[in-house]
Motif scaffolding. Structure first.
Motif, PDB file in Angstrom:
ATOM      1  N   SER A   1      45.522  26.081  36.779  1.00 32.60           N
ATOM      2  CA  SER A   1      46.489  26.364  37.841  1.00 32.60           C
ATOM      3  C   SER A   1      47.492  27.432  37.453  1.00 32.60           C
ATOM      4  CB  SER A   1      47.201  25.080  38.248  1.00 32.60           C
ATOM      5  OG  SER A   1      47.881  24.537  37.138  1.00 32.60           O
TER       6      SER A   1
ATOM      7  N   THR B   1      35.539  30.579  48.149  1.00 39.64           N
ATOM      8  CA  THR B   1      36.955  30.935  47.973  1.00 39.64           C
ATOM      9  C   THR B   1      37.740  29.728  47.501  1.00 39.64           C
ATOM     10  OG1 THR B   1      37.479  30.419  50.268  1.00 39.64           O
ATOM     11  CG2 THR B   1      36.926  32.712  49.764  1.00 39.64           C
ATOM     12  N   ARG B   2      37.113  28.863  46.745  1.00 39.59           N
ATOM     13  CA  ARG B   2      37.786  27.666  46.229  1.00 39.59           C
ATOM     14  C   ARG B   2      38.410  28.006  44.889  1.00 39.59           C
ATOM     15  NH1 ARG B   2      33.242  23.135  47.769  1.00 39.59           N
ATOM     16  NH2 ARG B   2      33.310  23.565  49.976  1.00 39.59           N
ATOM     17  N   GLY B   3      39.671  28.371  44.914  1.00 38.72           N
ATOM     18  CA  GLY B   3      40.293  28.927  43.725  1.00 38.72           C
ATOM     19  C   GLY B   3      40.825  27.950  42.719  1.00 38.72           C
ATOM     20  N   GLN B   4      41.687  27.056  43.111  1.00 45.83           N
ATOM     21  CA  GLN B   4      42.395  26.231  42.132  1.00 45.83           C
ATOM     22  C   GLN B   4      41.458  25.362  41.317  1.00 45.83           C
ATOM     23  OE1 GLN B   4      45.392  26.583  41.246  1.00 45.83           O
ATOM     24  NE2 GLN B   4      46.306  27.747  42.905  1.00 45.83           N
TER      25      GLN B   4
ATOM     26  N   GLN C   1      47.310  32.871  45.926  1.00 43.54           N
ATOM     27  CA  GLN C   1      46.067  33.452  45.429  1.00 43.54           C
ATOM     28  C   GLN C   1      44.941  32.426  45.354  1.00 43.54           C
ATOM     29  OE1 GLN C   1      47.547  34.973  41.667  1.00 43.54           O
ATOM     30  NE2 GLN C   1      47.491  37.065  42.477  1.00 43.54           N
ATOM     31  N   THR C   2      43.729  32.955  45.313  1.00 41.58           N
ATOM     32  CA  THR C   2      42.532  32.142  45.141  1.00 41.58           C
ATOM     33  C   THR C   2      41.481  32.986  44.436  1.00 41.58           C
ATOM     34  OG1 THR C   2      40.938  30.706  46.250  1.00 41.58           O
ATOM     35  CG2 THR C   2      41.477  32.763  47.368  1.00 41.58           C
ATOM     36  N   HIS C   3      40.430  32.345  43.978  1.00 41.56           N
ATOM     37  CA  HIS C   3      39.297  33.073  43.417  1.00 41.56           C
ATOM     38  C   HIS C   3      38.276  33.298  44.510  1.00 41.56           C
ATOM     39  CE1 HIS C   3      39.690  33.259  38.981  1.00 41.56           C
ATOM     40  NE2 HIS C   3      40.560  32.286  39.182  1.00 41.56           N
TER      41      HIS C   3
ATOM     42  N   LYS D   1      44.977  34.729  49.273  1.00 40.44           N
ATOM     43  CA  LYS D   1      44.326  33.789  50.195  1.00 40.44           C
ATOM     44  C   LYS D   1      44.208  34.362  51.597  1.00 40.44           C
ATOM     45  CE  LYS D   1      45.657  29.490  47.904  1.00 40.44           C
ATOM     46  NZ  LYS D   1      46.454  28.257  48.004  1.00 40.44           N
TER      47      LYS D   1
END
Length: 193
Positions: A161, A153-156, A168-170, A106
């Motif tokens: 999860s 960058t919206r990961g979760q 971390q994030t995507h 992140k």
């Protein structure tokens, strides 16, 4: 019961269509604070606080391969190796969709996203702001040659999860080819309850 289910499905379909239209053509879809959806050109002057979409310069339609190359170039410009991530749509499977995603820390993902966005703008991609969804640090929408590209960058929310740690994030780029500009939208107001 069948009539009730039919109304539910129609409502869900209408909501999906309006949501997609709001993402793709934010200048043609407005959702008011009272829940009313207005399709078509704004009847009144748009809010000063909402960024206006920049006009897209006339450019020839892009192929999926050209969009894939634009994505790879932007990823490299951010100092990343495109091979560190993976394609979200396999090559040759869908000529109208493409994407790339990687798990990132992140702390670095926001600056990497900004570098990707800066390179997309250098390549001629035009900011296509979505006042209901884009934020400078989480996602930005672009358009060029009949394609819409979302950098996020919206990961979760994009992965179970258990695949990401708390740090971390995507970092994701999603491309979609739509040519809805040739379809005139009538001015319609709908109330969703």
């Amino acid at each position: 019961m069948n009539a009730f289910l039919k109304r539910v499905w129609i409502g869900l379909a209408a909501t999906l269509i309006v949501s997609l239209a709001a993402v793709v053509m934010p200048d043609q879809v407005q959702i008011g604070d009272d829940g009313r959806v207005h399709l078509g050109a704004p009847a009144s002057t748009p809010s000063v606080s909402a960024p206006a979409p920049h006009p897209e310069p006339t450019s020839p339609p892009l192929t999926r391969e050209e969009v894939d190359e634009a994505i790879a170039t932007a990823v490299r410009a951010a100092g990343l190796d495109a091979e560190q991530g993976k394609s979200t749509v396999p090559a040759g499977s869908n000529p109208n969709r493409t994407g790339w995603t990687a798990i990132r820390e992140k702390a670095a993902a926001q600056s990497e996203m900004k570098a990707i966005c800066a390179d997309l703008e250098r390549q001629g991609w035009v900011l296509n702001p979505n006042p209901n969804g884009d934020t400078a640090d989480l996602s930005r929408s672009y358009k060029r040659g009949g394609w819409y590209l979302l950098v996020s960058t919206r990961g979760q929310s994009q992965a179970p999860s258990n695949t990401l740690s708390d740090s971390q994030t995507h970092l994701t780029m999603t491309g979609l080819q739509l040519n809805l500009s040739d379809i005139p939208l009538p001015a319609v107001t709908v109330r969703i309850r």
